[in-house]
Structure formats: structure tokens, C-alpha cells
Design a protein around this motif. Structure first.
Motif, mmCIF file in Angstrom:
data_model
loop_
_atom_site.group_PDB
_atom_site.id
_atom_site.type_symbol
_atom_site.label_atom_id
_atom_site.label_comp_id
_atom_site.label_asym_id
_atom_site.label_seq_id
_atom_site.Cartn_x
_atom_site.Cartn_y
_atom_site.Cartn_z
ATOM 1 N N THR A 1 -5.350 8.179 4.408
ATOM 2 C CA THR A 1 -3.914 8.483 6.199
ATOM 3 C C THR A 1 -2.754 8.444 5.765
ATOM 4 O O THR A 1 -1.683 9.010 5.533
ATOM 5 C CB THR A 1 -3.924 6.885 6.493
ATOM 6 N N ALA A 2 -2.708 8.558 3.826
ATOM 7 C CA ALA A 2 -1.141 8.821 3.246
ATOM 8 C C ALA A 2 -1.388 9.342 1.888
ATOM 9 O O ALA A 2 -2.965 9.022 0.978
ATOM 10 C CB ALA A 2 -0.499 7.263 3.313
ATOM 11 N N ARG A 3 -0.915 9.714 1.316
ATOM 12 C CA ARG A 3 -0.228 10.686 0.019
ATOM 13 C C ARG A 3 0.759 10.073 -0.501
ATOM 14 O O ARG A 3 1.470 10.926 -0.274
ATOM 15 C CB ARG A 3 -1.439 11.722 -0.124
ATOM 16 N N LEU A 4 1.301 9.308 -1.754
ATOM 17 C CA LEU A 4 1.975 9.578 -2.444
ATOM 18 C C LEU A 4 2.031 10.899 -3.506
ATOM 19 O O LEU A 4 1.359 9.760 -4.437
ATOM 20 C CB LEU A 4 2.943 7.997 -2.618
ATOM 21 N N GLU A 5 3.502 11.364 -3.855
ATOM 22 C CA GLU A 5 3.410 11.819 -5.758
ATOM 23 C C GLU A 5 4.551 11.502 -6.359
ATOM 24 O O GLU A 5 5.485 10.951 -5.957
ATOM 25 C CB GLU A 5 2.585 12.956 -5.832
ATOM 26 N N PHE B 1 4.995 2.585 -0.657
ATOM 27 C CA PHE B 1 4.542 2.456 -0.994
ATOM 28 C C PHE B 1 3.382 1.531 -0.049
ATOM 29 O O PHE B 1 2.242 1.427 0.643
ATOM 30 C CB PHE B 1 3.902 1.239 -2.115
ATOM 31 N N GLU B 2 4.543 0.480 0.468
ATOM 32 C CA GLU B 2 4.104 -0.414 1.497
ATOM 33 C C GLU B 2 3.497 -0.007 3.254
ATOM 34 O O GLU B 2 2.554 0.221 3.755
ATOM 35 C CB GLU B 2 5.010 -1.714 1.527
ATOM 36 N N ALA B 3 4.461 1.330 2.852
ATOM 37 C CA ALA B 3 4.457 2.138 4.610
ATOM 38 C C ALA B 3 3.133 2.681 4.715
ATOM 39 O O ALA B 3 2.521 3.296 5.290
ATOM 40 C CB ALA B 3 5.282 3.140 4.608
ATOM 41 N N ASP C 1 2.990 -1.928 -10.973
ATOM 42 C CA ASP C 1 3.330 -3.686 -10.372
ATOM 43 C C ASP C 1 3.686 -4.135 -9.141
ATOM 44 O O ASP C 1 3.018 -4.902 -8.208
ATOM 45 C CB ASP C 1 4.913 -3.731 -11.034
ATOM 46 N N ILE C 2 3.965 -2.491 -8.045
ATOM 47 C CA ILE C 2 4.408 -2.279 -7.075
ATOM 48 C C ILE C 2 2.577 -2.805 -6.224
ATOM 49 O O ILE C 2 2.670 -3.684 -5.212
ATOM 50 C CB ILE C 2 4.582 -1.613 -6.644
ATOM 51 N N ALA C 3 2.169 -2.075 -6.581
ATOM 52 C CA ALA C 3 0.146 -1.831 -6.665
ATOM 53 C C ALA C 3 0.322 -3.660 -6.572
ATOM 54 O O ALA C 3 -0.764 -4.058 -5.802
ATOM 55 C CB ALA C 3 -0.387 -1.365 -6.532
#
Length: 345
Positions: free
Chosen positions: A324-328, A336-338, A269-271
Motif C-alpha cells: 500500500t506504500a513504499r518509501l525510499e 512514515f506514519e502516513a 528510530d521512527i519505526a
């Protein structure tokens, strides 16, 4: 984390919140472990007030470690009771590494209050910290909320997040301290840190794998074959292979319906909401996890190409195809925005 003394025993981190906070909702072997029901949450108004306080936190509100051991830091707080559940499973060494977690009270549910982390290599080792961990909301604006969404009435509406130095692989002991009811309350846990590259998952600075992702066209127009969100989102029109190295990309691996925790629906949903802001400059792709949306059939090819065994995962790539970024695990709107902005700079 034991941290036990006759004066003030601290309980070890438990799996009470595993079904909601565990990083990765499943793997090629099936769904995640942990099936504990969601603790009963507070009223919407109370939750909103708690979240407001939990998002505004500074190190000045917490006592510096000051050369004390983690055991001594724990002995100096007012009490214990909550449990800490980490929302990331893959934690690598580095000077500023992301740690996401939840704090849970077995009786009252998720705890939202100003919170910071202290870390050490053992109970008696010198503690590092405090590292402020503001809550990051999982709530989107109502038009972007699916049936899998987080809402104001949902007791799981935010995730704590901070960065801390993790210089060496191995076990770290962690103490989360929350300012609750005028007291400092502690929750203890442990994390295991690995060396970069050990998990084979593409890292920041590397080129992303050039792999086909599922599209509505390739699915013969049947979006339900490639999206378990209710209703389906619109992030399935572009194949990663066609845009990688040409345009910035935010690639999200998540399965809202089959996720055994409750973090996958909110991140999709954030995406969807961020796509409305950044979609003209970045391609947003939502990739489902299991073949034919059946856990027993194993992981889809894109996850295998990225060597993933858990989800959700977010990879942001710039226009050259470099990550440039990865989140798990669980990540909120702010994180997410950052991450998205790193691919646009």
C-alpha cells in the motif's frame, strides 16, 4: 542544472551532502560514494526555530509559474548559493510522485526555511509549480533515540518532501526556492525519472514477495547478528513469511551502523516509536542489509527478493499482502506514519 545567464548564474547541484542525504547508503558493490563531512550546524534553539518555520509552508508564499520557463522563474528570484541534494534515487512516473531532498549552504550547513519546488523538462520549457515542500522531522521522542539517532543539536534533523506530477520518463530540471532572510533563494538540480517496473522493485498495488526475514530465533538468540542499531530494537521477532497476507506489515530495510549516510539510524528510530502506537494492529519488521553485517559479503536474501540496491526502504502491506506504500531514501516521521496508515485502512 546549469541555468546560467550573465545576470544570475545558478550552480548545478553538488554532492556536498552526499554522505548525509544520498538515497541508499550502499549496495552489493560496497558503501555509497561521497564521504563529505557534515557541515557545521546551528545551535539547538536556532535549529528548532528554523524547523518550525520550515514545516509550515503553502504554495501561496511562492510565485506561480504562470507559463514562464524555469529559466525565467530562476531569474526572478533574489539570489542563489545553496545546493539541492535529492534523497531518493528511484523516481518513477506518475501524477503525484514523492520527491525528498535537502538544501545545503556550503558555508553554513543545512538550510531549513519554507521551501517549494519548480520543475521543467528543460531550462526553457514551461515550469510546473510551485509545489510546497514542508520539512519532515527525523526527530523522535528521546526514549526512542538510538546512538544513531537525529537530535535537536544535529544539523541534519529534517528532510524536505513534496509530490509533483512526473508524466514521462527522462530528465527533469528542478529549482528549489527557499524563503530565507526575507529573500527567495534558489538551488538547482536535476532528477532522472524512470517508467514503473523498470527497476523490478515491487510497486504499490502489487503483492509483496513472500520471503523469510531474519529473526532473533533464527539467529540463535544473538540479536547483534541481525541488528546494527545501538541499542538493538525489538522488531526482529516475526518472520515476514509467517504474517504476510494475515496481518498488516511495515517492513523496513535499513542498517543503522553501516549506513554511509545519516538517514538509516533515524528511520529505524521512527519505526520503533511508531510501533508503540500501531504495533497492536500492524507488525513492524526491521531487516538488516548486509550478510553477517559485512558490506563485502553483499546483500541479504530479503533485499535480493525485493530487487533492492539501495537503502533504506520501507514497504507497507495490508492484511492481504498487497503493498500500500513504499518509501525510499530519507523519510521523516510524517511520511512514515502516513505510509503506516495506508496499510490499516
Amino acid at each position: 542544472m546549469t541555468l546560467r545567464t550573465p545576470r544570475r548564474p545558478l550552480p548545478a547541484a553538488a554532492v556536498l551532502a552526499a554522505a548525509l542525504l544520498a538515497a541508499g547508503c550502499g549496495s552489493s558493490g560496497g558503501s555509497s560514494s561521497g564521504s563529505a563531512p557534515a557541515p557545521k550546524g546551528p545551535s539547538s534553539a536556532k535549529l528548532r526555530a528554523e524547523l518550525d518555520k520550515a514545516t509550515a509552508v503553502t504554495a501561496a508564499s511562492f510565485t506561480p509559474a504562470g507559463g514562464r520557463s524555469l529559466r525565467q522563474v530562476a531569474d526572478a528570484i533574489d539570489g542563489t548559493g545553496p545546493q539541492v541534494a535529492f534523497a531518493t534515487a528511484t523516481i518513477v512516473t506518475g501524477p503525484k510522485q514523492r520527491l525528498a531532498f535537502g538544501v545545503v549552504d556550503p558555508k553554513t550547513g543545512f538550510v531549513y526555511a519554507p521551501t517549494a519546488l519548480y520543475l521543467a523538462r528543460s531550462e526553457q520549457a514551461k515550469a510546473m509549480g510551485p509545489y510546497p515542500a514542508p520539512a519532515d522531522l527525523l526527530l523522535t521522542d528521546p526514549p526512542f533515540r538510538s546512538q544513531n539517532a537525529a537530535t535537536e543539536s544535529d544539523p541534519f534533523a529534517a528532510i524536505y518532501e513534496t509530490t509533483a506530477p512526473l508524466p514521462k520518463p527522462g530528465r527533469y530540471y528542478v529549482l528549489a526556492v527557499s524563503l530565507l532572510g526575507g529573500k527567495k533563494i534558489g538551488a538547482a538540480g536535476q532528477i532522472t525519472v524512470i517508467a514503473p517496473g523498470k527497476d523490478r522493485i515491487p510497486e504499490v498495488g502489487q503483492q509483496a514477495p513472500r520471503v523469510d526475514t531474519d529473526t532473533v530465533a533464527a539467529a540463535g538468540g544473538d540479536i547483534k547478528k541481525i541488528d546494527t542499531r545501538v541499542p538493538p530494537d525489538d522488531m526482529h521477532s516475526v518472520n515476514l513469511k509467517d504474517v504476510l497476507g494475515k496481518k498488516p506489515v511495515a517492513l523496513l530495510f535499513a542498517t543503522p551502523q553501516l549506513c554511509q549516510s545519516r538517514v538509516c539510524g533515524p528511520v529505524v528510530d521512527i519505526a520503533a516509536q511508531l510501533e508503540k502506537t500501531y504495533g497492536s494492529r500492524m507488525t513492524f519488521i526491521h531487516q538488516e542489509v548486509y550478510k553477517d553485517n559485512e558490506i563485502a559479503k553483499g546483500l541479504r536474501a530479503p533485499l535480493q527478493a525485493f530487487h533492492l540496491q539501495t537503502e533504506p526502504w520501507l514497504f507497507v502491506m495490508d492484511r492481504t499482502g498487497k503493498i500500500t506504500a513504499r518509501l525510499e531514501g530519507s523519510f521523516g516521521f510524517r511520511a512514515f506514519e502516513a505510509a503506516v496508515k495506508t496499510g490499516l485502512s
